[in-house]
Write a protein that holds these residues in place. Structure first.
Motif, mmCIF file in Angstrom:
data_model
loop_
_atom_site.group_PDB
_atom_site.id
_atom_site.type_symbol
_atom_site.label_atom_id
_atom_site.label_comp_id
_atom_site.label_asym_id
_atom_site.label_seq_id
_atom_site.Cartn_x
_atom_site.Cartn_y
_atom_site.Cartn_z
ATOM 1 N N ALA A 1 0.830 -1.204 0.000
ATOM 2 C CA ALA A 1 0.000 0.000 0.000
ATOM 3 C C ALA A 1 0.861 1.248 0.000
ATOM 4 O O ALA A 1 2.000 1.235 0.492
ATOM 5 C CB ALA A 1 -0.927 0.007 1.210
ATOM 6 N N GLY A 2 0.304 2.320 -0.556
ATOM 7 C CA GLY A 2 0.953 3.624 -0.520
ATOM 8 C C GLY A 2 2.348 3.591 -1.116
ATOM 9 O O GLY A 2 2.596 2.923 -2.128
ATOM 10 N N PRO A 3 3.285 4.264 -0.473
ATOM 11 C CA PRO A 3 4.645 4.352 -1.029
ATOM 12 C C PRO A 3 5.479 3.091 -0.842
ATOM 13 O O PRO A 3 6.603 3.022 -1.303
ATOM 14 C CB PRO A 3 5.258 5.523 -0.234
ATOM 15 C CG PRO A 3 4.535 5.512 1.073
ATOM 16 C CD PRO A 3 3.126 5.094 0.749
ATOM 17 N N GLY A 4 4.928 2.098 -0.116
ATOM 18 C CA GLY A 4 5.687 0.870 0.076
ATOM 19 C C GLY A 4 5.410 0.150 1.377
ATOM 20 O O GLY A 4 6.198 -0.687 1.820
ATOM 21 N N PHE A 5 4.280 0.477 2.023
ATOM 22 C CA PHE A 5 3.875 -0.278 3.208
ATOM 23 C C PHE A 5 3.554 -1.713 2.818
ATOM 24 O O PHE A 5 2.957 -1.961 1.759
ATOM 25 C CB PHE A 5 2.632 0.345 3.854
ATOM 26 C CG PHE A 5 2.857 1.693 4.465
ATOM 27 C CD1 PHE A 5 3.440 1.826 5.714
ATOM 28 C CD2 PHE A 5 2.473 2.841 3.787
ATOM 29 C CE1 PHE A 5 3.645 3.073 6.286
ATOM 30 C CE2 PHE A 5 2.675 4.096 4.329
ATOM 31 C CZ PHE A 5 3.263 4.217 5.596
ATOM 32 N N ILE A 6 3.936 -2.656 3.679
ATOM 33 C CA ILE A 6 3.522 -4.047 3.487
ATOM 34 C C ILE A 6 2.552 -4.374 4.605
ATOM 35 O O ILE A 6 2.919 -4.391 5.775
ATOM 36 C CB ILE A 6 4.721 -5.013 3.530
ATOM 37 C CG1 ILE A 6 5.820 -4.571 2.563
ATOM 38 C CG2 ILE A 6 4.263 -6.431 3.194
ATOM 39 C CD1 ILE A 6 7.074 -5.424 2.634
ATOM 40 N N ASN A 7 1.298 -4.603 4.240
ATOM 41 C CA ASN A 7 0.244 -4.873 5.218
ATOM 42 C C ASN A 7 -0.067 -6.364 5.246
ATOM 43 O O ASN A 7 -0.289 -6.978 4.201
ATOM 44 C CB ASN A 7 -1.018 -4.089 4.870
ATOM 45 C CG ASN A 7 -0.805 -2.584 4.988
ATOM 46 O OD1 ASN A 7 0.049 -2.128 5.742
ATOM 47 N ND2 ASN A 7 -1.567 -1.806 4.226
ATOM 48 N N PHE A 8 -0.097 -6.927 6.464
ATOM 49 C CA PHE A 8 -0.346 -8.355 6.636
ATOM 50 C C PHE A 8 -1.664 -8.571 7.366
ATOM 51 O O PHE A 8 -1.946 -7.916 8.368
ATOM 52 C CB PHE A 8 0.777 -8.997 7.458
ATOM 53 C CG PHE A 8 2.140 -8.876 6.838
ATOM 54 C CD1 PHE A 8 2.583 -9.824 5.938
ATOM 55 C CD2 PHE A 8 2.979 -7.812 7.162
ATOM 56 C CE1 PHE A 8 3.853 -9.725 5.363
ATOM 57 C CE2 PHE A 8 4.243 -7.695 6.604
ATOM 58 C CZ PHE A 8 4.683 -8.646 5.693
ATOM 59 N N ARG A 9 -2.447 -9.477 6.853
ATOM 60 C CA ARG A 9 -3.658 -9.909 7.547
ATOM 61 C C ARG A 9 -3.431 -11.344 8.009
ATOM 62 O O ARG A 9 -3.082 -12.223 7.212
ATOM 63 C CB ARG A 9 -4.875 -9.827 6.632
ATOM 64 C CG ARG A 9 -6.200 -9.985 7.387
ATOM 65 C CD ARG A 9 -7.389 -9.652 6.488
ATOM 66 N NE ARG A 9 -7.312 -8.299 5.985
ATOM 67 C CZ ARG A 9 -7.628 -7.215 6.675
ATOM 68 N NH1 ARG A 9 -8.030 -7.335 7.928
ATOM 69 N NH2 ARG A 9 -7.530 -6.013 6.132
ATOM 70 N N LEU A 10 -3.604 -11.578 9.283
ATOM 71 C CA LEU A 10 -3.312 -12.889 9.856
ATOM 72 C C LEU A 10 -4.422 -13.886 9.555
ATOM 73 O O LEU A 10 -5.594 -13.522 9.399
ATOM 74 C CB LEU A 10 -3.129 -12.760 11.367
ATOM 75 C CG LEU A 10 -2.023 -11.822 11.834
ATOM 76 C CD1 LEU A 10 -2.047 -11.692 13.359
ATOM 77 C CD2 LEU A 10 -0.648 -12.299 11.374
#
Length: 595
Positions: free
Chosen positions: A84-93
């Motif tokens: 997401a965005g400029p380079g966030f890595i979002n994790f959903r468990l």
């Protein structure tokens, strides 16, 4: 292993794999650095590692993030991942890894969230309260009692070796003034025209002590000289006041490993040496002691203090600072290598000289001072400055007698020690959700009520024993929740939220211990209680199909364990019964059955 640790390991492995095959031109693997997204819609955990290593890799952060995601090993932890965005890595468990938290909590029980500090971590002496034995403890002492005790509990749970100590300031002129004050009141009560000196302790408790002496021994001391009477009453009054302070603190749930007497610092051994002389000699050997105009000085200015400090006056009298020098040296000689003192904010000007004395002996950084702000008492929003009974200060005992130990401790711990606390007595006494400790304790009692209701159908005798306090809630839970219970039905958003929050407990304890910040557990307990109430409102337990009911009972039991742990680390009880919980349980059951 905590979920966060599992996830950090996976991302670290992905970074290593990407570097190994040339996808990421990095010379060193950066820390993963996971954090909770502010918006829950962005997942359970997020990492900014791609943006942090963009300069080193000379790549676009989103491209780095994609390389990391592409190299994530197969696992049962992550259900979904997005960039997401400029380079966030979002994790959903995955639901399964969150459900594992319930099992982990119930297996670990009171050891859940326990930590292990790094090998070689220091042995800690935690000193707090340390009031003069010349009067009853006031409300400010109550704050330090709650803070120090909770700090020790939290640090021990996190794995630290902590020794709790009360320093008894029983040496010096203030003790003579105390004895003389009691002596004057004694003579007045016997009908003599005696005036209290300008330097005295004038509280009503002084007259109470004098009356107690008359009740016990009559006019036995009437014919003595003022000096003889002062010396006799000094020791008697000291003993009475120390017992009172000890009882007040013990009733408050605060106990110490050691009550250290300042007087002992001046006692010489068979070699004619005392802790005072040994500490002075050790400082002198380091070159930080000198004589000037007949006085003995500590060269603290050489270590950053604003000026040098007198240790022994020209008349040979020891200063208060000399006692502190000897006391802190004695602590180190007893095998402690890190000292934590909790002081009131009015001692801020005293900190530097004490840090300097440890540095002078060669122990820089060994002393840590926690300064705390005042407690402002209110009643229904109006300031309270005086006791209704005596017209003097409100004592710690009076506050506890009116409000109770649990509410007093919880509210005194509700804010960081560097912030003042506005304590409203009437709010603390309320039995509703506006009182935070009641709100949290009610959640625990509500869970206990649910568990008892669950066992009534299969084991009425156990239900009755639990109601009478003759059986534990762990016994009840074991009776109605099968070993190896299937937790896969726990997929409702409120159930997942509860499990996420419980997984935060261990890391929170570690941070609270590191930062000397037990107040964070009050916020955590309130959040966990709120999440349970939401779950309880949204998800039927007893009326649900059997496999769902068992899973939800296990979730409720795990929540009970963590709530009790959080409260226990604060020194607050986790009641299994509270007013209205049984009636509320009946009402809830009827409402759910009707649906």
């Amino acid at each position: 292993m905590q979920i966060r640790e599992q996830l950090e390991m996976l991302v670290h492995e992905a970074l290593e794999a990407a570097v190994a095959d040339g996808s990421l031109p990095l010379e060193s693997i950066p820390e993963v650095g996971l954090e909770r997204p502010r918006d829950e819609s962005n997942g359970d955990w997020a990492s900014t590692v791609a943006m942090r290593c963009a300069k080193q890799a000379k790549m676009n952060p989103r491209a780095i993030a994609q390389a990391i995601v592409d190299h994530l090993p197969e696992n049962q932890v992550v259900a979904a991942v997005e960039i997401a965005g400029p380079g966030f890595i979002n994790f959903r468990l995955s639901d399964a890894v969150l459900q594992g938290v319930v099992r982990e909590v119930r297996e670990a029980a009171e050891d859940f969230g326990c930590g292990t500090v790094p090998e070689g971590e220091r042995k800690i002496n935690l000193e707090y309260v340390s009031a003069n034995p010349t009067g009853p403890l006031h409300v400010g002492h109550g704050r330090w009692a709650a803070l120090g005790d909770a700090m020790a509990r939290v640090m021990r749970h996190a794995g630290y070796d902590v020794h709790e100590e009360f320093y008894v300031n029983d040496h010096g002129t203030q003790m003579d003034v105390f004895g003389n004050s009691v002596g004057v009141r004694y003579m007045q009560l016997l009908g003599h025209d005696a005036e209290m000196p300008e330097q005295c302790y004038g509280g009503s408790y002084v007259a109470d002590i004098a009356q107690g002496i008359i009740d016990e021994e009559g006019n036995k001391y009437e014919s003595m000289t003022d000096q003889e009477r002062m010396e006799a009453f000094r020791e008697y009054s000291y003993d009475q006041m120390l017992k009172l302070q000890n009882k007040t603190l013990s009733d408050f749930g605060t106990t110490f490993d050691c009550w250290f007497s300042e007087r002992s610092l001046y006692v010489e051994d068979e070699n004619g040496e005392s802790p005072v002389s040994r500490s002075l000699k050790a400082m002198d050997e380091k070159g930080y002691v000198y004589e000037d105009q007949g006085a003995t000085w500590f060269k603290s200015s050489a270590l950053g203090d604003e000026k040098d400090r007198v240790l022994i006056k020209a008349n040979g009298e020891m200063t208060y600072f000399m006692s502190d020098v000897a006391y802190h040296y004695d602590k180190m000689m007893r095998g402690f290598d890190h000292l934590i003192n909790i002081w009131g904010a009015d001692h801020h000007g005293y900190v530097k000289r004490c840090e300097c004395m440890l540095e002078a002996w060669g122990w820089p950084g060994a002393l840590e001072i926690v300064l705390g702000q005042l407690v402002n008492l209110y009643r229904d929003g109006e300031p309270v400055r005086m006791s209704k009974r005596t017209g003097e200060m409100v004592t710690m005992q009076e506050l506890v007698d009116e409000v109770g130990v649990d509410a007093t401790r919880y509210l005194l711990l509700s804010r960081s020690s560097d912030q003042p606390i506005d304590f409203d007595i009437e709010v603390a006494k309320k039995k509703d959700a506006s009182n935070p400790v009641y709100y949290v304790q009610y959640a625990h009692a509500r869970i206990c009520s649910v568990l008892r209701r669950g066992v009534e159908a299969v084991d009425p005798a156990l239900a009755e024993a639990a109601r009478e306090g003759e059986a534990s809630m762990a016994d009840v839970a074991e009776r109605i929740i099968p070993e190896g219970v299937d937790l896969s039905p726990l997929t409702h958003p409120t159930e997942l939220a509860l499990m996420r929050k419980m997984d935060d407990f261990g890391p929170l304890v570690a941070l609270a211990a590191r930062d000397r910040a037990p107040f964070r557990l009050t916020h955590y307990a309130q959040d966990l209680a709120s999440l349970f109430h939401s779950f309880y409102t949204s998800c039927h337990i007893m009326s649900a199909p059997e496999e769902v009911r068992q899973a939800r009972l296990a979730l409720a039991d795990a929540t009970r364990i963590v709530l009790a742990l959080a409260l226990g680390l604060l020194g607050v009880s986790a009641p299994v019964h509270m007013v209205h919980t049984e009636a509320q349980a009946d009402e809830d059951a009827a409402a759910q059955a009707a649906e």
